[in-house]
Scaffold this motif. Structure first.
Motif, short mmCIF file in Angstrom:
data_model
loop_
_atom_site.label_atom_id
_atom_site.label_comp_id
_atom_site.label_asym_id
_atom_site.label_seq_id
_atom_site.Cartn_x
_atom_site.Cartn_y
_atom_site.Cartn_z
N LYS A 1 -10.49 65.57 79.59
CA LYS A 1 -9.68 65.84 78.40
C LYS A 1 -8.22 65.87 78.86
O LYS A 1 -7.84 66.70 79.67
CB LYS A 1 -10.10 67.17 77.78
CG LYS A 1 -9.47 67.49 76.46
CD LYS A 1 -10.08 68.78 75.91
CE LYS A 1 -9.44 69.19 74.62
NZ LYS A 1 -10.01 70.47 74.13
N ILE A 2 -7.42 64.94 78.33
CA ILE A 2 -6.04 64.74 78.78
C ILE A 2 -5.06 65.19 77.69
O ILE A 2 -4.93 64.50 76.68
CB ILE A 2 -5.79 63.26 79.12
CG1 ILE A 2 -6.89 62.71 80.01
CG2 ILE A 2 -4.40 63.05 79.72
CD1 ILE A 2 -7.17 61.26 79.79
N LYS B 1 -3.17 53.86 75.44
CA LYS B 1 -3.84 53.04 76.46
C LYS B 1 -3.21 53.27 77.83
O LYS B 1 -3.91 53.38 78.83
CB LYS B 1 -3.79 51.57 76.08
CG LYS B 1 -4.52 50.69 77.11
CD LYS B 1 -4.60 49.26 76.69
CE LYS B 1 -5.30 48.35 77.66
NZ LYS B 1 -5.68 48.84 78.96
N LYS B 2 -1.90 53.37 77.86
CA LYS B 2 -1.20 53.61 79.13
C LYS B 2 -1.63 54.95 79.74
O LYS B 2 -1.88 55.04 80.94
CB LYS B 2 0.31 53.60 78.86
CG LYS B 2 1.17 53.33 80.03
CD LYS B 2 2.61 53.15 79.55
CE LYS B 2 3.50 52.82 80.72
NZ LYS B 2 4.89 52.64 80.33
N ILE B 3 -1.75 55.96 78.91
CA ILE B 3 -2.17 57.29 79.37
C ILE B 3 -3.60 57.23 79.90
O ILE B 3 -3.89 57.71 81.00
CB ILE B 3 -2.07 58.32 78.22
CG1 ILE B 3 -0.61 58.53 77.84
CG2 ILE B 3 -2.72 59.65 78.63
CD1 ILE B 3 -0.43 59.28 76.52
N THR B 4 -4.51 56.62 79.14
CA THR B 4 -5.90 56.56 79.58
C THR B 4 -6.06 55.66 80.80
O THR B 4 -6.86 55.96 81.68
CB THR B 4 -6.86 56.14 78.45
OG1 THR B 4 -6.45 54.89 77.91
CG2 THR B 4 -6.91 57.19 77.36
N LEU C 1 -10.55 62.26 69.80
CA LEU C 1 -9.46 61.99 68.87
C LEU C 1 -8.77 60.70 69.25
O LEU C 1 -8.76 60.32 70.43
CB LEU C 1 -8.44 63.14 68.91
CG LEU C 1 -8.97 64.55 68.64
CD1 LEU C 1 -7.88 65.58 68.88
CD2 LEU C 1 -9.53 64.65 67.23
N TRP C 2 -8.16 60.04 68.26
CA TRP C 2 -7.45 58.80 68.50
C TRP C 2 -6.06 58.89 67.88
O TRP C 2 -5.81 59.72 66.99
CB TRP C 2 -8.21 57.62 67.89
CG TRP C 2 -9.45 57.29 68.67
CD1 TRP C 2 -9.56 56.39 69.68
CD2 TRP C 2 -10.76 57.86 68.51
NE1 TRP C 2 -10.85 56.37 70.17
CE2 TRP C 2 -11.60 57.27 69.47
CE3 TRP C 2 -11.29 58.83 67.66
CZ2 TRP C 2 -12.95 57.59 69.60
CZ3 TRP C 2 -12.63 59.16 67.80
CH2 TRP C 2 -13.44 58.53 68.75
N TYR D 1 -4.81 65.50 72.39
CA TYR D 1 -5.43 65.14 73.67
C TYR D 1 -6.19 63.83 73.50
O TYR D 1 -6.53 63.43 72.40
CB TYR D 1 -6.37 66.25 74.18
CG TYR D 1 -7.52 66.54 73.25
CD1 TYR D 1 -8.72 65.81 73.32
CD2 TYR D 1 -7.42 67.53 72.27
CE1 TYR D 1 -9.76 66.06 72.45
CE2 TYR D 1 -8.47 67.80 71.40
CZ TYR D 1 -9.63 67.06 71.50
OH TYR D 1 -10.68 67.30 70.64
N LEU D 2 -6.45 63.19 74.63
CA LEU D 2 -7.29 61.99 74.68
C LEU D 2 -8.47 62.33 75.59
O LEU D 2 -8.36 63.21 76.46
CB LEU D 2 -6.51 60.79 75.23
CG LEU D 2 -5.36 60.32 74.36
CD1 LEU D 2 -4.45 59.35 75.12
CD2 LEU D 2 -5.88 59.66 73.09
#
Length: 182
Positions: free
Chosen positions: A68-69, A88-91, A166-167, A176-177
């Motif tokens: 969980k980010i 996308k960059k974060i994930t 969540l998106w 969070y992602l």
């Protein structure tokens, strides 16, 4: 962890493989995959060249791992970047460490197999060799994902790990992602 990812948290749920069968609907999730531009173009993506139902044969347990980010450290740092691109960059940043964590766990447990979150993100090539009918250049790092094997990752995450996925929505990052692998 990488800058901005250091506050990510991991959560693990252990289950017998058959306990997860209620979350698997291969036709339903392959239909979603067909709509993705990676379908048939990345080795980690469907259509697979093996029987998904027999993929776990000989394996009895699964450890579902979620990362969980929090996204608050990224707010306003995207500049003119689209919110989906920023997510996308974060994930992708988090995947570098998440995938290595799963591969290390795989090494520590003989006969285990890591499953990544989403499609392959470990290729040094700009275009996956599958598009050109060539073999994977890093098969030691390529793994399928739960969703590519027909699992409802959002339901597993929410019901078994207590993390609602969540998106990005309305031009904003969620609080969070979540990455989910096994």
């Amino acid at each position: 962890m990488a800058d901005g990812i250091q506050s990510a948290a991991l959560k693990i749920f252990s289950a017998k493989i058959e306990e997860l069968s209620d979350y698997q609907d291969i036709p339903k999730f392959e239909a979603f995959c067909i709509q993705c531009p990676n379908y048939g173009k990345k080795w980690a993506c469907p259509p697979h060249f093996f029987d998904i139902k027999s993929f776990f044969r000989g394996r009895r347990h699964a450890h579902i791992v979620a990362m969980k980010i929090p996204t608050d450290t990224f707010a306003g740092k995207g500049g003119n970047i689209d919110v989906w691109e920023l997510a996308k960059k974060i994930t992708d940043m988090a995947r570098l460490e998440f995938d290595e964590l799963l591969l290390e766990a795989e090494k520590r447990h003989p006969n285990s197999l890591a499953l990544f979150a989403g499609t392959c993100a470990n290729c040094p090539e700009d275009v996956c060799p599958r598009e050109n009918g060539l073999p994977c250049v890093r098969p030691e790092k390529m793994r399928q994902s739960l969703e590519s094997l027909g699992y409802d990752v959002a339901a597993i995450s929410e019901e078994k790990l207590g993390i609602k996925m969540l998106w990005a929505k309305d031009g904003r990052l969620p609080p969070y992602l979540t990455l989910v692998g096994a």
